[in-house]
Scaffold this active site. Structure first.
Site, mmCIF file in Angstrom:
data_model
loop_
_atom_site.group_PDB
_atom_site.id
_atom_site.type_symbol
_atom_site.label_atom_id
_atom_site.label_comp_id
_atom_site.label_asym_id
_atom_site.label_seq_id
_atom_site.Cartn_x
_atom_site.Cartn_y
_atom_site.Cartn_z
ATOM 1 N N GLU A 275 0.845 -1.188 0.000
ATOM 2 C CA GLU A 275 0.000 0.000 0.000
ATOM 3 C C GLU A 275 0.886 1.245 0.000
ATOM 4 O OE1 GLU A 275 -3.751 1.849 -0.152
ATOM 5 O OE2 GLU A 275 -3.134 -0.250 -0.388
ATOM 6 N N GLU B 115 -0.378 9.558 -6.074
ATOM 7 C CA GLU B 115 0.743 8.624 -6.045
ATOM 8 C C GLU B 115 1.077 8.097 -7.437
ATOM 9 O OE1 GLU B 115 -1.159 7.888 -1.785
ATOM 10 O OE2 GLU B 115 -1.335 6.271 -3.255
ATOM 11 N N ASP C 214 -6.969 3.363 2.583
ATOM 12 C CA ASP C 214 -6.683 2.090 3.248
ATOM 13 C C ASP C 214 -7.925 1.203 3.291
ATOM 14 O OD1 ASP C 214 -4.003 2.913 3.925
ATOM 15 O OD2 ASP C 214 -4.902 4.202 5.445
#
Length: 464
Positions: free
Chosen positions: A262, A292, A446
């Site tokens: 992750e 990201e 998450d």
């Protein structure tokens, strides 16, 4: 058609083997950074406070322009990064370099309306998986202190409980859509800025202890997180520690256990480039968002992209190209295992799987992540159409750079998922019901990745 999706369960129109992972993955491990006795890992305390309220209380000037600093050296830098986050609807995480200034902001935040929550990718993913299925046996392989232990579900296994350690605090500055900071900064959506002066989590002292935990627990799935925190260390240090992480990931991947990495936001592109080339090809699964993904491409100088013109929130065609580049680029490494990527942005999610690879059930996986994002953002257990809006385009090109691919059309099936294939990769896209008035934005990534993993399947016989 998408409005009807709001009422569907994630199993409504996907593979019949949707819940196979609940049976097959009886032991799940969520781990991140470790530290020696008295400190902790990628599990921390999140201190949540109003971004605008804290900046005002600190007396920081609001006469700022949006600037995306790679790290925070002053309160002025913090003010400019919050402005950049607001204007671009970008979730940002940065290292605060000054210890005294950081703890001054913590003390000020505790004098304002605030709340403490469990934080860190590892802890949040462990909580979400146990919340989704309490029959899972979950090990959080990290030292945990007294406060974090109180916040964790009591049935999550913690091999090293250290009640007297001083727990790291990460600041979560949240803002709502329409919030303003000064005359130039207005929030385009609800989001947050995260910053920390995290010493213990950023040094990865106990990877060997993590390995021992895995050997004893014999997991069926390993989730590794928190590598982004190394960027606050000197280059000589993070180069060595990244190689230690690479050795750990290689050892885990060689055992045949599915391994998910992750990601989180990294401001130092030199560090991100080194991280990309050293470890991102090693896990079989990867979770990341649009910030990201763009940063990975920039750090790797991905060919064929005009980064100056790419928006902060890229559309489906650009994301499709970026994911295609990422999986193609990382597969060039002879030890590459990556065969699944779960991408998420505000309006839509995409799960990409390698055709013939070990991961499958991408339809259910992408739906589960989208459903979790919607419900958690609105802090509700049930869909009320009045609470949500759909922002994903109903039609889109599959590429911005390949005209032959761009001309293809895709249709949404009865569950609201669009599917297509491109050079050995299969893509599943789901629109996301966007919460109109989100109550909390931190931890959504998450939760999305955890949900997607739970509704995926992994065939060890097909792993590379």
């Amino acid at each position: 058609m998408w409005c009807g999706w709001l009422y569907l369960g994630v199993s409504s129109a996907c593979d019949s083997s949707l819940l196979a992972l609940v049976v097959c993955l009886c032991n799940l491990v969520y781990g991140g950074e470790f530290c020696n006795s008295g400190s902790r890992v990628n599990t921390n305390l999140d201190l949540i406070v109003s971004a605008v309220g804290l900046l005002r209380a600190l007396g920081v000037s609001s006469d700022v322009e949006p600037v995306d600093h790679a790290g925070l050296a002053s309160l002025q830098d913090l003010s400019e990064v919050v402005c950049h986050s607001m204007v671009n609807c970008a979730g940002i995480e940065r290292v605060f370099k000054g210890k005294e200034d950081f703890w001054n902001t913590v003390r000020m935040a505790t004098s304002l309306p605030h709340s403490y929550h469990l934080g860190g990718n590892a802890g949040l993913m462990a909580e979400k998986l146990f919340e989704l299925d309490s029959h899972l046996e979950v090990l959080l392989a990290a030292p945990v202190g007294k406060k974090i232990k109180e916040l964790l579900h009591p049935q999550i296994l913690v091999p090293t409980f250290t009640p007297n350690c001083v727990e790291e605090v990460h600041m979560i500055l949240e803002y709502s859509s329409g919030d303003t900071w000064g005359s130039t900064c207005q929030a385009a959506c609800a989001n947050r800025v995260i910053y920390s002066h995290d010493v213990s989590n950023s040094q990865l002292h106990s990877l060997k202890a993590f390995q021992r935990s895995l050997d004893e627990f014999e997991p069926d799935l390993v989730v590794f997180s928190g590598a982004h925190l190394l960027e606050g260390q000197p280059q000589g240090y993070w180069e060595g520690r990244v190689q230690d992480v690479a050795a750990f990931l290689q050892h885990t991947a060689a055992s045949g256990i599915p391994l998910h990495l992750e990601l989180a936001t990294v401001g130092n592109l030199n560090y991100l480039s080194y991280l990309t080339e050293s470890i991102l090809h090693l896990p079989s699964s990867l979770g990341l968002n649009e910030q990201e993904l763009l940063s990975l491409a920039k750090a790797s100088r991905a060919p064929g992209f005009d980064f100056a013109s790419l928006p902060a929130k890229p559309g489906v065609s650009d994301v499709s190209d970026l994911l295609h580049w990422l999986m193609s680029h990382l597969s060039k490494n002879k030890s590459a295992s990556l065969s699944r990527v779960h991408f998420h942005t505000l309006a839509f999610h995409i799960v990409a799987e390698r055709v013939g690879g070990p991961w499958s059930n991408g339809c259910s996986s992408v739906l589960a992540g989208a459903r979790t994002a919607a419900l958690q953002a609105c802090a509700t257990q049930h869909f009320d159409p009045a609470l949500f809006t759909l922002q994903a385009p109903e039609t889109f090109a599959l590429s911005s750079s390949d005209q032959q691919v761009a001309q293809r059309t895709v249709d949404f099936d009865s569950s609201g998922v669009a599917r297509w294939e491109r050079e050995g990769l299969r893509y599943y896209l789901s629109p996301v019901p966007v919460c109109k008035e989100p109550l909390r934005t931190v931890g959504l990534g998450d939760a999305i990745s955890a949900s997607g993993l739970l509704y995926s399947q992994f065939n060890k016989l097909l792993r590379s």
